[in-house]
Motif scaffolding. Structure first.
Motif, mmCIF file in Angstrom:
data_model
loop_
_atom_site.group_PDB
_atom_site.id
_atom_site.type_symbol
_atom_site.label_atom_id
_atom_site.label_comp_id
_atom_site.label_asym_id
_atom_site.label_seq_id
_atom_site.Cartn_x
_atom_site.Cartn_y
_atom_site.Cartn_z
ATOM 1 N N TYR A 35 0.853 -1.185 0.000
ATOM 2 C CA TYR A 35 0.000 0.000 0.000
ATOM 3 C C TYR A 35 0.890 1.236 0.000
ATOM 4 C CZ TYR A 35 -4.508 -2.274 0.953
ATOM 5 O OH TYR A 35 -5.664 -3.011 0.860
ATOM 6 N N GLN A 37 1.020 5.463 0.865
ATOM 7 C CA GLN A 37 0.374 6.570 1.554
ATOM 8 C C GLN A 37 1.093 7.868 1.212
ATOM 9 O OE1 GLN A 37 0.592 6.690 5.886
ATOM 10 N NE2 GLN A 37 -1.362 7.772 6.015
ATOM 11 N N GLY A 40 -0.674 13.339 4.060
ATOM 12 C CA GLY A 40 -2.008 13.836 4.372
ATOM 13 C C GLY A 40 -3.147 13.021 3.809
ATOM 14 N N ALA A 41 -2.860 11.824 3.349
ATOM 15 C CA ALA A 41 -3.899 11.012 2.710
ATOM 16 C C ALA A 41 -3.974 9.633 3.346
ATOM 17 C CB ALA A 41 -3.608 10.877 1.215
ATOM 18 N N GLY A 42 -5.010 8.908 2.974
ATOM 19 C CA GLY A 42 -5.125 7.529 3.421
ATOM 20 C C GLY A 42 -4.264 6.614 2.569
ATOM 21 N N LEU A 43 -4.273 5.344 2.916
ATOM 22 C CA LEU A 43 -3.483 4.363 2.167
ATOM 23 C C LEU A 43 -4.258 3.915 0.933
ATOM 24 C CD1 LEU A 43 -2.557 4.124 5.259
ATOM 25 C CD2 LEU A 43 -1.665 1.900 4.585
ATOM 26 N N LEU A 45 -4.118 0.854 -2.178
ATOM 27 C CA LEU A 45 -3.494 -0.382 -2.640
ATOM 28 C C LEU A 45 -2.687 -0.108 -3.902
ATOM 29 C CD1 LEU A 45 -3.185 -3.459 -2.344
ATOM 30 C CD2 LEU A 45 -5.178 -3.703 -3.845
ATOM 31 N N PHE A 88 3.731 0.669 2.598
ATOM 32 C CA PHE A 88 3.439 -0.314 3.632
ATOM 33 C C PHE A 88 3.336 -1.705 3.030
ATOM 34 C CE2 PHE A 88 2.450 2.272 7.329
ATOM 35 C CZ PHE A 88 2.175 3.511 6.785
ATOM 36 N N ASN A 96 -7.542 -15.415 8.097
ATOM 37 C CA ASN A 96 -8.436 -14.266 8.146
ATOM 38 C C ASN A 96 -7.918 -13.174 7.231
ATOM 39 O OD1 ASN A 96 -10.079 -12.108 8.681
ATOM 40 N ND2 ASN A 96 -9.977 -12.297 10.898
ATOM 41 N N ASN A 97 -8.406 -13.175 6.015
ATOM 42 C CA ASN A 97 -7.925 -12.191 5.049
ATOM 43 C C ASN A 97 -8.345 -10.779 5.382
ATOM 44 O OD1 ASN A 97 -6.561 -14.024 3.537
ATOM 45 N ND2 ASN A 97 -8.193 -14.348 2.067
ATOM 46 N N ARG A 98 -9.280 -10.626 6.312
ATOM 47 C CA ARG A 98 -9.722 -9.287 6.648
ATOM 48 C C ARG A 98 -8.784 -8.612 7.649
ATOM 49 N NH1 ARG A 98 -14.611 -11.939 6.025
ATOM 50 N NH2 ARG A 98 -16.077 -10.933 4.609
ATOM 51 N N LYS A 99 -8.024 -9.406 8.385
ATOM 52 C CA LYS A 99 -7.207 -8.822 9.451
ATOM 53 C C LYS A 99 -5.762 -8.808 8.977
ATOM 54 C CE LYS A 99 -6.834 -8.929 14.446
ATOM 55 N NZ LYS A 99 -7.274 -9.571 15.689
ATOM 56 N N LEU A 100 -5.383 -7.732 8.313
ATOM 57 C CA LEU A 100 -4.038 -7.632 7.768
ATOM 58 C C LEU A 100 -3.032 -7.333 8.865
ATOM 59 C CD1 LEU A 100 -4.624 -5.618 4.470
ATOM 60 C CD2 LEU A 100 -4.749 -8.074 4.867
ATOM 61 N N TRP A 102 0.422 -5.406 9.406
ATOM 62 C CA TRP A 102 1.079 -4.313 8.701
ATOM 63 C C TRP A 102 2.505 -4.097 9.180
ATOM 64 C CZ3 TRP A 102 -1.578 -1.561 4.925
ATOM 65 C CH2 TRP A 102 -2.952 -1.760 4.872
ATOM 66 N N LEU A 104 5.618 -1.172 9.534
ATOM 67 C CA LEU A 104 5.577 0.217 9.984
ATOM 68 C C LEU A 104 5.672 1.214 8.834
ATOM 69 C CD1 LEU A 104 7.738 0.190 13.246
ATOM 70 C CD2 LEU A 104 5.270 0.308 13.034
ATOM 71 N N PHE B 33 -13.543 -0.998 8.723
ATOM 72 C CA PHE B 33 -12.413 -1.110 9.639
ATOM 73 C C PHE B 33 -12.108 0.263 10.224
ATOM 74 C CE2 PHE B 33 -11.023 -5.270 7.937
ATOM 75 C CZ PHE B 33 -11.694 -5.273 6.737
ATOM 76 N N PHE B 91 -8.080 6.239 10.889
ATOM 77 C CA PHE B 91 -8.549 5.941 9.542
ATOM 78 C C PHE B 91 -9.716 4.973 9.594
ATOM 79 C CE2 PHE B 91 -5.594 7.996 6.790
ATOM 80 C CZ PHE B 91 -4.370 8.008 7.442
ATOM 81 N N GLU B 100 -9.815 -5.632 -1.575
ATOM 82 C CA GLU B 100 -8.995 -4.445 -1.379
ATOM 83 C C GLU B 100 -9.602 -3.511 -0.342
ATOM 84 O OE1 GLU B 100 -8.512 -2.292 -5.003
ATOM 85 O OE2 GLU B 100 -7.665 -0.522 -4.043
ATOM 86 N N PHE B 103 -9.288 3.258 1.926
ATOM 87 C CA PHE B 103 -9.157 4.088 3.103
ATOM 88 C C PHE B 103 -9.749 5.476 2.873
ATOM 89 C CE2 PHE B 103 -6.273 1.980 6.135
ATOM 90 C CZ PHE B 103 -5.903 0.873 5.397
ATOM 91 N N GLY B 104 -10.290 6.040 3.962
ATOM 92 C CA GLY B 104 -10.626 7.452 3.957
ATOM 93 C C GLY B 104 -9.364 8.281 4.145
ATOM 94 N N GLU B 105 -9.536 9.592 4.169
ATOM 95 C CA GLU B 105 -8.381 10.478 4.299
ATOM 96 C C GLU B 105 -7.932 10.656 5.745
ATOM 97 O OE1 GLU B 105 -8.313 13.191 0.380
ATOM 98 O OE2 GLU B 105 -9.573 13.969 1.997
#
Lengths: 112, 112
Positions: A35, A37, A40-43, A45, A88, A96-100, A102, A104, B33, B91, B100, B103-105
Motif C-alpha cells: 500500500y 500513503q 495527508g492522505a489515506g493508504l 493499494l 506499507f 483471516n484475510n480481513r485482518k491484515l 502491517w 511500519l 475497519f 482511519f 482491497e 481508506f478514507g483520508e
C-alpha cells in the motif's frame, strides 16, 4: 506472534530504481500487499501478490516473493518525485484475510 | 464514487472531552475497519465490522473507546474521556468481503 518488518527510510535519485524490502513471519499468508500513503492522505493499494506466485509485474512495479525466506520486495523502476510516499507491506493473517498484519512503512524520498 | 468519507478531518480537544469520529463507507461494501496510526506504533487495527456486526474488537485500547455501526452506510468511533495519548490519525476503511481495503483520508486528533 505474526510480524512484518520493513526498513523505515529509503532515499533515491530521480530516474533510479527503488527497492523496498519486507520480511514477514506468517508462512500461511494467502496474500501479500503493498500500500502507498501520500502525505495527508489515506493508504491506497498499489499491488498485491498471491502466495503461490514468486513474481508480479505491473508497469513500473515489480513484486518479488521469496516464500522460503519470507521476504517480499517492491521495485519501482525509473522512480519519479511523485513516488515519494510511505510504502506499507502487509500480509493477510492466518485464516483471516480481513485482518491484515502491517509493517511500519518505508518512507521513500526521491531527490531530483 | 465518493470513496470513504470521514469527518472531521481535524479535531483538537482538551483532555477529558468526548470525541466522536464518523465514517461513511463505500456503498456496497460489507466490511468496515477502524485503524489508528501513530509514528511509534504504525497502523493498528482497532475494530472491524462485517455486515454491520462487530467481528473483532481486540485492538480497541480500553473501555474509553467504543465503535458502532447502526447501518451499512455509517459508523462512529467514540473516545470518552479522551487523553493526550489518544492523539493520532484515525482511519476508516471499507472493503467488499476480504478484498482491497479503501481508506478514507483520516481524522487527525489532537488531545491537549
Amino acid at each position: 506472534g505474526e510480524d512484518v518488518e520493513q526498513s523505515l527510510f529509503l532515499s533515491v535519485r530521480e530516474g533510479d530504481s527503488s527497492v523496498i524490502n519486507c520480511t514477514y513471519t506468517d508462512s500461511s499468508s494467502t496474500y501479500l500487499y503493498w500500500y502507498k500513503q501520500e502525505p495527508g492522505a489515506g493508504l491506497q493499494l498499489l499491488t498485491y501478490i498471491f502466495s503461490n506466485m514468486d513474481m508480479k509485474q505491473d508497469q513500473r512495479l515489480t513484486v518479488l516473493l521469496n516464500k522460503k525466506d519470507k521476504h517480499l520486495s517492491l521495485r519501482i523502476a525509473d522512480t519519479q518525485t511523485g513516488d515519494s510516499a510511505i510504502y506499507f507491506c502487509a500480509e493477510s493473517g492466518a485464516g483471516n484475510n480481513r485482518k491484515l498484519i502491517w509493517g511500519l512503512g518505508t518512507s521513500l524520498a526521491v531527490n531530483p | 464514487d465518493a470513496g470513504v468519507i470521514q469527518s472531521p478531518r481535524h479535531e483538537v480537544t482538551e483532555m477529558g472531552q468526548e470525541v466522536t469520529l464518523r465514517c461513511k463507507p463505500i456503498s456496497g461494501h460489507n466490511s468496515l475497519f477502524w485503524y489508528r496510526q501513530t509514528m511509534m506504533r504504525g497502523l493498528e487495527l482497532l475494530i472491524y465490522f462485517n455486515n454491520n456486526v462487530p467481528i473483532d474488537d481486540s485492538g480497541m485500547p480500553e473501555d474509553r473507546f467504543s465503535a458502532k455501526m447502526p447501518n451499512a452506510s455509517f459508523s462512529t468511533l467514540k473516545i470518552q474521556p479522551s487523553e493526550p495519548r489518544d492523539s493520532a490519525v484515525y482511519f476508516c476503511a471499507s472493503s467488499l468481503d476480504a478484498g482491497e481495503l479503501f481508506f478514507g483520508e483520516g481524522s487527525r486528533l489532537t488531545v491537549l
